[in-house]
Design a protein around this motif. Sequence first.
Motif, PDB file in Angstrom:
ATOM      1  N   THR A  25       0.181  15.980   0.141  1.00 14.47           N
ATOM      2  CA  THR A  25      -0.506  17.023   0.894  1.00 14.47           C
ATOM      3  C   THR A  25       0.450  18.194   1.080  1.00 14.47           C
ATOM      4  O   THR A  25       1.635  18.015   1.347  1.00 14.47           O
ATOM      5  N   VAL A  26      -0.072  19.387   0.949  1.00 16.14           N
ATOM      6  CA  VAL A  26       0.730  20.596   1.081  1.00 16.14           C
ATOM      7  C   VAL A  26       0.299  21.314   2.342  1.00 16.14           C
ATOM      8  O   VAL A  26      -0.889  21.580   2.536  1.00 16.14           O
ATOM      9  N   LYS A  27       1.269  21.605   3.226  1.00 20.54           N
ATOM     10  CA  LYS A  27       0.948  22.318   4.454  1.00 20.54           C
ATOM     11  C   LYS A  27       1.110  23.810   4.216  1.00 20.54           C
ATOM     12  O   LYS A  27       2.052  24.259   3.580  1.00 20.54           O
ATOM     13  N   VAL A  28       0.175  24.581   4.745  1.00 23.55           N
ATOM     14  CA  VAL A  28       0.183  26.020   4.595  1.00 23.55           C
ATOM     15  C   VAL A  28       0.453  26.642   5.949  1.00 23.55           C
ATOM     16  O   VAL A  28      -0.193  26.306   6.942  1.00 23.55           O
ATOM     17  N   ASP A  29       1.434  27.542   5.994  1.00 26.80           N
ATOM     18  CA  ASP A  29       1.728  28.241   7.247  1.00 26.80           C
ATOM     19  C   ASP A  29       0.709  29.347   7.456  1.00 26.80           C
ATOM     20  O   ASP A  29       0.443  30.136   6.555  1.00 26.80           O
ATOM     21  N   THR A  30       0.143  29.398   8.649  1.00 30.38           N
ATOM     22  CA  THR A  30      -0.842  30.428   8.955  1.00 30.38           C
ATOM     23  C   THR A  30      -0.204  31.504   9.822  1.00 30.38           C
ATOM     24  O   THR A  30       0.735  31.251  10.581  1.00 30.38           O
ATOM     25  N   ILE A  31      -0.710  32.703   9.716  1.00 34.56           N
ATOM     26  CA  ILE A  31      -0.202  33.836  10.477  1.00 34.56           C
ATOM     27  C   ILE A  31      -1.333  34.358  11.350  1.00 34.56           C
ATOM     28  O   ILE A  31      -2.441  34.586  10.874  1.00 34.56           O
ATOM     29  N   GLU A  32      -1.043  34.556  12.631  1.00 34.80           N
ATOM     30  CA  GLU A  32      -2.042  35.117  13.539  1.00 34.80           C
ATOM     31  C   GLU A  32      -1.862  36.625  13.596  1.00 34.80           C
ATOM     32  O   GLU A  32      -0.760  37.127  13.799  1.00 34.80           O
ATOM     33  N   MET A  33      -2.954  37.334  13.425  1.00 33.65           N
ATOM     34  CA  MET A  33      -2.924  38.796  13.512  1.00 33.65           C
ATOM     35  C   MET A  33      -3.969  39.235  14.517  1.00 33.65           C
ATOM     36  O   MET A  33      -5.087  38.734  14.518  1.00 33.65           O
ATOM     37  N   GLY A  34      -3.595  40.179  15.366  1.00 32.00           N
ATOM     38  CA  GLY A  34      -4.508  40.687  16.376  1.00 32.00           C
ATOM     39  C   GLY A  34      -5.453  41.721  15.797  1.00 32.00           C
ATOM     40  O   GLY A  34      -5.274  42.233  14.694  1.00 32.00           O
ATOM     41  N   ILE A  35      -6.487  42.045  16.568  1.00 32.84           N
ATOM     42  CA  ILE A  35      -7.470  43.040  16.148  1.00 32.84           C
ATOM     43  C   ILE A  35      -7.022  44.411  16.628  1.00 32.84           C
ATOM     44  O   ILE A  35      -6.662  44.592  17.791  1.00 32.84           O
ATOM     45  N   VAL A  36      -7.056  45.396  15.763  1.00 31.57           N
ATOM     46  CA  VAL A  36      -6.676  46.762  16.123  1.00 31.57           C
ATOM     47  C   VAL A  36      -7.899  47.464  16.680  1.00 31.57           C
ATOM     48  O   VAL A  36      -8.942  47.536  16.035  1.00 31.57           O
TER      49      VAL A  36
END
Length: 78
Positions: A25-36
């Motif tokens: 299994t490959v884990k993917v790093d997620t990035i949180e981005m806010g709404i402008v």
Amino acid sequence: MKTVATIFFIIFIGTAASAQDTNETVKVDTIEMGIVTQTTPSVIKERMQEVARLYKFKNSRIKKELSFATKRNSPKMA
């Protein structure tokens, strides 16, 4: 003899292919981005002048290239 060897080879390749361990299994790093919520109008400061060519007939170049005739298109006397 050839058919027996071919069947044995196919069975051997099939079992070797199914014996491979594919449970990685490959884990993917997620990035949180806010709404402008604020938007700024973009201003184009520099405008380029482009030259457009006007042809007398619409699609004249395309019609000329599509209406070519070869030597074999001309009728011949029998």
